[in-house]
Write an enzyme that holds these catalytic residues in place. Structure first.
Site, PDB file in Angstrom:
ATOM      1  N   ASP A 113     -52.375-100.438 -61.249  1.00  0.00           N
ATOM      2  CA  ASP A 113     -51.816-101.627 -61.925  1.00  0.00           C
ATOM      3  C   ASP A 113     -52.936-102.416 -62.583  1.00  0.00           C
ATOM      4  O   ASP A 113     -52.812-102.904 -63.709  1.00  0.00           O
ATOM      5  CB  ASP A 113     -51.093-102.545 -60.931  1.00  0.00           C
ATOM      6  CG  ASP A 113     -49.611-102.233 -60.820  1.00  0.00           C
ATOM      7  OD1 ASP A 113     -49.260-101.040 -60.907  1.00  0.00           O
ATOM      8  OD2 ASP A 113     -48.812-103.175 -60.653  1.00  0.00           O
TER       9      ASP A 113
ATOM     10  N   TYR B 201     -48.555 -95.113 -46.742  1.00  0.00           N
ATOM     11  CA  TYR B 201     -47.149 -95.121 -47.176  1.00  0.00           C
ATOM     12  C   TYR B 201     -46.262 -94.303 -46.251  1.00  0.00           C
ATOM     13  O   TYR B 201     -45.075 -94.558 -46.132  1.00  0.00           O
ATOM     14  CB  TYR B 201     -47.028 -94.542 -48.588  1.00  0.00           C
ATOM     15  CG  TYR B 201     -47.211 -95.532 -49.711  1.00  0.00           C
ATOM     16  CD1 TYR B 201     -48.353 -96.316 -49.799  1.00  0.00           C
ATOM     17  CD2 TYR B 201     -46.240 -95.668 -50.701  1.00  0.00           C
ATOM     18  CE1 TYR B 201     -48.524 -97.203 -50.843  1.00  0.00           C
ATOM     19  CE2 TYR B 201     -46.405 -96.556 -51.752  1.00  0.00           C
ATOM     20  CZ  TYR B 201     -47.549 -97.318 -51.821  1.00  0.00           C
ATOM     21  OH  TYR B 201     -47.705 -98.196 -52.855  1.00  0.00           O
TER      22      TYR B 201
ATOM     23  N   ASP C  25     -52.372 -97.135 -55.837  1.00  0.00           N
ATOM     24  CA  ASP C  25     -51.268 -97.989 -56.286  1.00  0.00           C
ATOM     25  C   ASP C  25     -51.827 -99.278 -56.878  1.00  0.00           C
ATOM     26  O   ASP C  25     -51.478 -99.683 -57.988  1.00  0.00           O
ATOM     27  CB  ASP C  25     -50.338 -98.294 -55.103  1.00  0.00           C
ATOM     28  CG  ASP C  25     -49.201 -99.221 -55.512  1.00  0.00           C
ATOM     29  OD1 ASP C  25     -48.581 -98.958 -56.560  1.00  0.00           O
ATOM     30  OD2 ASP C  25     -48.950-100.210 -54.799  1.00  0.00           O
TER      31      ASP C  25
ATOM     32  N   LYS D 151     -62.803 -97.110 -48.395  1.00  0.00           N
ATOM     33  CA  LYS D 151     -63.284 -98.293 -47.669  1.00  0.00           C
ATOM     34  C   LYS D 151     -63.994 -97.778 -46.423  1.00  0.00           C
ATOM     35  O   LYS D 151     -63.649 -98.106 -45.286  1.00  0.00           O
ATOM     36  CB  LYS D 151     -62.097 -99.221 -47.351  1.00  0.00           C
ATOM     37  CG  LYS D 151     -62.471-100.579 -46.801  1.00  0.00           C
ATOM     38  CD  LYS D 151     -63.091-101.522 -47.833  1.00  0.00           C
ATOM     39  CE  LYS D 151     -63.552-102.798 -47.156  1.00  0.00           C
ATOM     40  NZ  LYS D 151     -64.309-103.692 -48.066  1.00  0.00           N
TER      41      LYS D 151
ATOM     42  N   ASP E 148     -63.030-102.574 -52.908  1.00  0.00           N
ATOM     43  CA  ASP E 148     -63.179-103.947 -53.410  1.00  0.00           C
ATOM     44  C   ASP E 148     -64.132-103.971 -54.602  1.00  0.00           C
ATOM     45  O   ASP E 148     -63.869-104.619 -55.628  1.00  0.00           O
ATOM     46  CB  ASP E 148     -63.621-104.908 -52.292  1.00  0.00           C
ATOM     47  CG  ASP E 148     -64.784-104.388 -51.460  1.00  0.00           C
ATOM     48  OD1 ASP E 148     -65.164-103.198 -51.609  1.00  0.00           O
ATOM     49  OD2 ASP E 148     -65.326-105.172 -50.658  1.00  0.00           O
TER      50      ASP E 148
HETATM   51  C1  IPM Z   1     -45.763 -97.105 -58.156  1.00  0.00           C
HETATM   52  C2  IPM Z   1     -44.809 -98.085 -57.529  1.00  0.00           C
HETATM   53  C3  IPM Z   1     -44.286 -97.526 -56.223  1.00  0.00           C
HETATM   54  C4  IPM Z   1     -45.457 -97.296 -55.317  1.00  0.00           C
HETATM   55  C5  IPM Z   1     -43.216 -98.383 -55.526  1.00  0.00           C
HETATM   56  C6  IPM Z   1     -42.068 -98.692 -56.448  1.00  0.00           C
HETATM   57  C7  IPM Z   1     -42.739 -97.761 -54.253  1.00  0.00           C
HETATM   58  O1  IPM Z   1     -45.420 -99.322 -57.353  1.00  0.00           O
HETATM   59  O2  IPM Z   1     -45.321 -95.981 -58.476  1.00  0.00           O
HETATM   60  O3  IPM Z   1     -46.924 -97.446 -58.352  1.00  0.00           O
HETATM   61  O4  IPM Z   1     -45.898 -98.215 -54.619  1.00  0.00           O
HETATM   62  O5  IPM Z   1     -45.952 -96.174 -55.292  1.00  0.00           O
HETATM   63 MN    MN Z   2     -47.433 -99.430 -58.149  1.00  0.00          MN
END
Ligand code: IPM
Ligand code: MN
Length: 357
Positions: free
Chosen positions: A252, A142, A248, A192, A224
């Protein structure tokens, strides 16, 4: 009476709607548990860009640095997609994380019994899930340099750099170890290392650190495989320690175990200054302004703010319990529709939570 200073960044999309709920919750809890709360609202994200041409204005960042804790809703909208990268709302978020040195992002994933039927996975698979993703937040791909896009005559070339120093890996590992010690002493470090040098250093550093803690059981997993294991058998995990981008993606994925990403809170911390507490979900512009968003991830982030940021443990417990009660009475926002519950609006969900406090 103790006074806590909070900066509230309600941001974009559904941000203002879910913030309204958390604001009322904070005020009610401060009343009930006898502390003062001063909430200062600042512009951040797309809305700050509109006003100042800067998604993370200095005035906002300064306020954040000098308060007790920051409560952030969410930022972003596709209408900013064409802006140069540094002006996009997401870049504002990265600047906030980096300026406040919030290197540790904590994302707890816990199944609430009342929501077991809302997950797309089978009950047997998810029923014992209780894990924490510890994501490094201020380095890695990032923030790595060099980065950019080079335009040639007939083609473009884009590149990013995934980079970690030993000390960056050590400090996030230390956080994961401290968290694991309060839980089940198990850390799975995700990398990885079969392909990336940066992951080799990651693995070596984490292993070296873990050796100092005899009670910690460390395992390593390729990213993975970790994605697969999170779907196949998520209850095997206690603390997942990983880098910025893997964290990240995996968070999710892990969020969906709980039924909806609208349920997942997070805390971004360092060892000294104020933390930022925010839901894991985005700004959901497609449903913004319709009063149907799920305010619970932000409410649970508010509970983390109370617990970790302000040390108001009773208030945090009370809030989490109130949310559980509302869910077990089968009130849901539409993202959690299981065909057997009463679907209510965002603000109504707020009222229901307040009633239980
Ligand atoms: C998160 C979000 C952020 C990230 C974005 C909005 C920059 O997806 O906090 O997980 O990728 O860190
Ligand atoms: Mn995210």
């Amino acid at each position: 009476m103790l006074t806590h200073k909070i900066v509230l960044l309600s941001g974009d999309g559904i941000g203002p709607e879910i913030s309204e709920v958390s604001k009322k919750i904070l005020l009610k809890l401060s009343d009930k548990f006898n502390f003062n709360i001063e909430i200062e609202e600042e512009l951040f994200g797309g809305i700050a860009f509109e006003k100042f041409e800067d998604p993370a204005p200095k005035s906002t960042l300064d306020k954040c640095k000098s308060c007790d804790a920051v409560l952030l809703a969410c930022v972003g909208d596709s209408k900013y997609d064409q802006l140069p990268r540094e002006l996009r709302p997401e870049s504002g978020l990265l600047k906030l994380r980096s300026d406040l040195n919030l290197f540790a992002n904590i994302r707890p994933v816990k199944i609430r019994n009342s929501l077991i039927e809302s997950s797309s996975l089978k009950k047997e698979v998810i029923q014992n899930v209780d894990l924490v993703v510890v994501r490094e937040l201020t380095s890695g791909i990032y923030f790595g340099e060099p980065r950019g896009i080079i335009k040639n005559k007939n083609k473009e070339r884009a590149f990013n750099t995934m980079v970690y120093n030993t000390d960056e890996i050590e400090r996030i590992t230390e956080i994961a170890i401290q968290i694991a010690k309060k839980r089940n002493n198990r850390i799975c470090s995700v990398d990885k290392a079969n392909v990336l040098e940066v992951s080799q250093l990651w693995r070596k550093t984490v292993e070296n650190m873990a050796k100092n803690y005899k009670e910690i059981h460390l395992s390593n997993m390729y990213v993975d495989n970790a994605a697969m294991q999170l779907i196949r058998d998520p209850s095997q995990f206690d603390v997942i320690l990983t880098n910025n981008i893997f964290g990240d993606i995996l968070s999710d994925l892990a969020a969906m175990l709980t039924g909806s990403i609208g349920m997942l809170p997070s805390a971004s911390l360092n060892n000294i200054g104020p933390g930022v507490f925010e839901p894991v979900h985005g700004s959901a512009p497609d449903i913004a302004g319709r009063n149907i968003a799920n305010p619970i991830a932000m409410a649970l982030s508010t509970a983390m703010l109370l617990r970790i940021g302000l040390n108001q443990i009773q208030a945090a417990d009370n809030l989490e319990l109130a949310i559980d009660k509302v869910l077990s009475k089968r009130f849901r926002t539409s993202d959690l529709d299981d065909g057997k519950s009463e679907i209510i609006s965002c603000s109504k969900m707020g009222e229901k939570i307040l009633e239980e406090i």
